[in-house]
Design an enzyme around this catalytic site. Structure first.
Site, mmCIF file in Angstrom:
data_model
loop_
_atom_site.group_PDB
_atom_site.id
_atom_site.type_symbol
_atom_site.label_atom_id
_atom_site.label_comp_id
_atom_site.label_asym_id
_atom_site.label_seq_id
_atom_site.Cartn_x
_atom_site.Cartn_y
_atom_site.Cartn_z
ATOM 1 N N HIS A 39 0.846 -1.195 0.000
ATOM 2 C CA HIS A 39 0.000 0.000 0.000
ATOM 3 C C HIS A 39 0.877 1.238 0.000
ATOM 4 O O HIS A 39 1.924 1.275 0.638
ATOM 5 C CB HIS A 39 -0.951 0.011 1.205
ATOM 6 C CG HIS A 39 -0.281 -0.279 2.512
ATOM 7 N ND1 HIS A 39 0.065 -1.564 2.898
ATOM 8 C CD2 HIS A 39 0.127 0.532 3.508
ATOM 9 C CE1 HIS A 39 0.648 -1.519 4.085
ATOM 10 N NE2 HIS A 39 0.701 -0.255 4.483
ATOM 11 N N LEU A 40 0.390 2.236 -0.708
ATOM 12 C CA LEU A 40 1.069 3.527 -0.741
ATOM 13 C C LEU A 40 0.297 4.477 0.172
ATOM 14 O O LEU A 40 -0.915 4.662 0.004
ATOM 15 C CB LEU A 40 1.068 4.058 -2.177
ATOM 16 C CG LEU A 40 1.730 5.415 -2.399
ATOM 17 C CD1 LEU A 40 3.230 5.365 -2.094
ATOM 18 C CD2 LEU A 40 1.507 5.886 -3.838
ATOM 19 N N HIS A 41 0.999 5.032 1.172
ATOM 20 C CA HIS A 41 0.380 6.051 2.028
ATOM 21 C C HIS A 41 0.472 7.394 1.303
ATOM 22 O O HIS A 41 1.553 7.761 0.813
ATOM 23 C CB HIS A 41 1.148 6.202 3.343
ATOM 24 C CG HIS A 41 1.117 5.020 4.254
ATOM 25 N ND1 HIS A 41 0.283 4.944 5.354
ATOM 26 C CD2 HIS A 41 1.828 3.868 4.257
ATOM 27 C CE1 HIS A 41 0.502 3.806 5.996
ATOM 28 N NE2 HIS A 41 1.431 3.135 5.350
#
Ligand code: DGP
Length: 114
Positions: free
Chosen positions: A100-102
Site C-alpha cells: 500500500h502507498l500512504h
C-alpha cells in the site's frame, strides 16, 4: 488472501471509506490517520510488499503513484505538498502485508521520519 485485511476491504467484506476504485486499484482513508489527509492506495492484486513484487507488478506499483497524484489534487494538498510512503518489512513498520502507498498531506512534516 482470506486472512488479509485489505483483501477483505477489496471484497467489501470489511467497511472502508473508499475514495477511488477501478478494476485494479482501490484507495480508502486510513483508519488511524497521521495527517489531515491520510489515504491508502492499493492494487487489488495481493502483493505482499515491495520486496516480493515481481517484474509483472511494475505497472501496478507505478500506477499507485498516479492515483496518489490525482487524489492529492482532489484533496487540494498538491500545492502545499504531500508525502507518499511505502513501508517495507518490520524495520520500516509495515503492519499490513498487502502493498500500500500512504498519501499524507495537510500539515508540515519532519524529515527524517522517526
Ligand atoms: P503500514 O504500517 O505501512 O503497514 O500501514 C498500514 C496502515 O493500514 C496503517 O496506517 C493503519 C491502516 N489500517 C490497518 N487496518 C485497517 C483497516 O481495517 N481499515 C483501514 N481503513 N485502514 C487500516
Amino acid at each position: 488472501m482470506p486472512d488479509c485485511i485489505f483483501c477483505r476491504i477489496i471484497q467489501k467484506k470489511m467497511p472502508a471509506k473508499v475514495l477511488f476504485e477501478d478494476t485494479h486499484f482501490l484507495a480508502f482513508e486510513d483508519i488511524n490517520p497521521k495527517a489531515p489527509t491520510h489515504i491508502l492506495i492499493i492494487p487489488k492484486k495481493h502483493i505482499e510488499s515491495l520486496d516480493t513484487m515481481v517484474e509483472e507488478d511494475e505497472f501496478a506499483v507505478g500506477r499507485l503513484f498516479m492515483v496518489a497524484r490525482n487524489l492529492a489534487r482532489e484533496k487540494k494538498v498538491h500545492r502545499s505538498g504531500y508525502r507518499t510512503v511505502i513501508n517495507t518489512g518490520t524495520d520500516a513498520g509495515q503492519s499490513v502485508f498487502h502493498i500500500h502507498l500512504h498519501l499524507l498531506g495537510g500539515r508540515p512534516m519532519a524529515w527524517p521520519p522517526g
